[in-house]
Design an enzyme around this catalytic site. Structure first.
Site, PDB file in Angstrom:
ATOM      1  CB  ALA A   1      41.588-103.317 -23.032  1.00  0.00           C
TER       2      ALA A   1
ATOM      3  CD  GLN B   1      30.695-106.606 -26.881  1.00  0.00           C
ATOM      4  OE1 GLN B   1      29.514-106.289 -26.814  1.00  0.00           O
ATOM      5  NE2 GLN B   1      31.559-105.951 -27.627  1.00  0.00           N
TER       6      GLN B   1
ATOM      7  CG  ASP C   1      38.177-100.827 -23.992  1.00  0.00           C
ATOM      8  OD1 ASP C   1      37.090-100.843 -23.383  1.00  0.00           O
ATOM      9  OD2 ASP C   1      38.595-101.773 -24.686  1.00  0.00           O
TER      10      ASP C   1
ATOM     11  CG  ASN D   1      34.558-100.093 -20.217  1.00  0.00           C
ATOM     12  OD1 ASN D   1      35.430-100.868 -20.650  1.00  0.00           O
ATOM     13  ND2 ASN D   1      33.442-100.544 -19.681  1.00  0.00           N
TER      14      ASN D   1
END
Ligand SMILES: CSC[C@@H](O)[C@@H](O)C(=O)COP(=O)(O)O
Length: 356
Positions: free
Chosen positions: A71, A209, A250, A260
């Site tokens: 973000a 990620q 986020d 998120n």
């Protein structure tokens, strides 16, 4: 390169061995050409390379395909993209279209639209002023990381005692911010203080990620870790192997609902069932007072290509963790626990501890 060949905006390959502390996203005037420069997160961990983006279209594309992600990082990239529009696009209509494309590149993290709007608001004051505003956002995010780490270390100490074993999801380190990080920044700070008991990095399907990026960052910081598939997290918590879950966000809505990376909600449920703290670390730039709750947030669906090509897919990139599953939210300005009916407006800004 021959003199007739146009300058390449992005190197096609390369392994530059990024120095520790390399900013994830920044402004560059390499060879006199203004550019947004960023670490190519699609190539990590195998290849370390920088992309030098000299057009707004390239910045939009980099945000959409997650070459830059997280973000705060996409907020900074969006703001710098507006600065790039200011210096490369003279036609006002074309510039407005470029700004709109940046704003809409991804829908869920509030940082992107917020940063683009903030920098676009000073476009009439000229390119220099526009760049200064974008760089201010970059610098604010760097400072926020330090502040969140300090608050987060204190809070985790209070909640978990000495040497906590933490589980984290997605990537929330320097790669997701500029340097430092949100949740992973707290992990780094605990390690530096000699107070980290262990860390599990949740793989984070489907783009990994956690397995690719968080482990890369932990490895560079020489922090021992274990990686786990997303579905293992709640069971590891239930089995007593985790003292707290710590994630980023986020968007944090007016009522404290946390949006998120997909998989966060499952970890929150597992933590609640086991009575383990579930801590969210995010800068104030991720707080969205205008959106009442998680149900009102557009959740990006990334389609089937990244998950199961040629099959119909449900691929939400994010989920919503209701506020009452969150033990505390750590920002750069405060530590908050939401009660039903409370909003951010009930919790004044300032370096105060408000854990009620
Ligand atoms: C500062 S990190 C907080 C979030 O941005 C992070 O957890 C996350 O969900 C990122 O998603 P991504 O799709 O990789 O951009």
């Amino acid at each position: 390169m021959s003199s007739t060949e146009p300058p390449r905006s992005t190197p096609p390959t390369g392994n530059v061995q990024l120095p520790l502390g390399q900013r994830t996203v920044d402004w560059s005037t390499h060879a006199g050409r203004p550019a947004v420069e960023l670490i190519d997160q699609t190539a990590l961990p195998d290849v370390e390379r920088l992309l030098r983006l000299t057009t707004v279209d390239e910045v939009v594309d980099a945000i959409q395909r997650l070459a830059v992600r997280g973000a705060p990082a996409i907020g900074v990239a969006g703001g710098l993209g507006v600065a790039l529009a200011a210096v490369t696009i003279s036609d006002p209509a074309a510039r407005d279209a470029a700004v709109a494309a940046l704003r809409d590149a991804r829908p869920t993290a509030v940082n992107l639209a917020r940063a683009v709007d903030r920098v676009a608001a000073v476009l009439p004051d000229g390119p220099q002023r526009t760049l200064a505003e974008a760089l201010a956002i970059r610098d604010e995010e760097i400072a926020s990381s330090d502040s969140m780490a300090a608050y987060g270390v204190d809070l985790i100490g209070e909640l978990c005692g000495a040497e906590p074993r933490l589980l984290t999801h997605c990537n929330t380190g320097g790669l997701a911010t500029v340097t430092g990080g949100t949740a992973l920044g707290v992990v780094f700070a605990l390690h530096r203080a000699g107070r980290l008991g262990g860390v599990v990095a949740s793989e984070t399907r489907p783009l990994l990620q956690g397995a690719r990026l968080t482990t890369w960052e932990l490895g560079r910081a020489q922090i021992p870790f274990r990686v786990a598939v997303d579905g293992a997290g709640p069971f590891l918590i239930a089995r007593g192997e985790v003292d707290a879950v710590i994630i980023g966000a986020d968007r944090i809505c007016a009522n404290g609902d946390v949006v998120n990376k997909i998989g966060s909600y499952a970890h929150a449920l597992g933590a609640a069932r086991a009575g383990v703290p579930f801590v969210v670390v995010a800068p104030e730039s991720t707080v969205d007072r205008q959106t009442p709750d998680g149900g009102a947030v557009e959740i990006e669906d990334r389609g089937s290509a990244e998950l199961a090509p040629n099959l119909p897919a449900a691929n939400p990139a994010f989920d919503v963790t209701p506020f009452d599953l969150v033990t505390a939210v750590v920002t750069d300005r405060r530590v908050v626990r939401f009660a039903a009916g409370q909003t951010w407006d009930d919790i004044p800004l300032g370096p105060l501890r408000s854990l009620s």
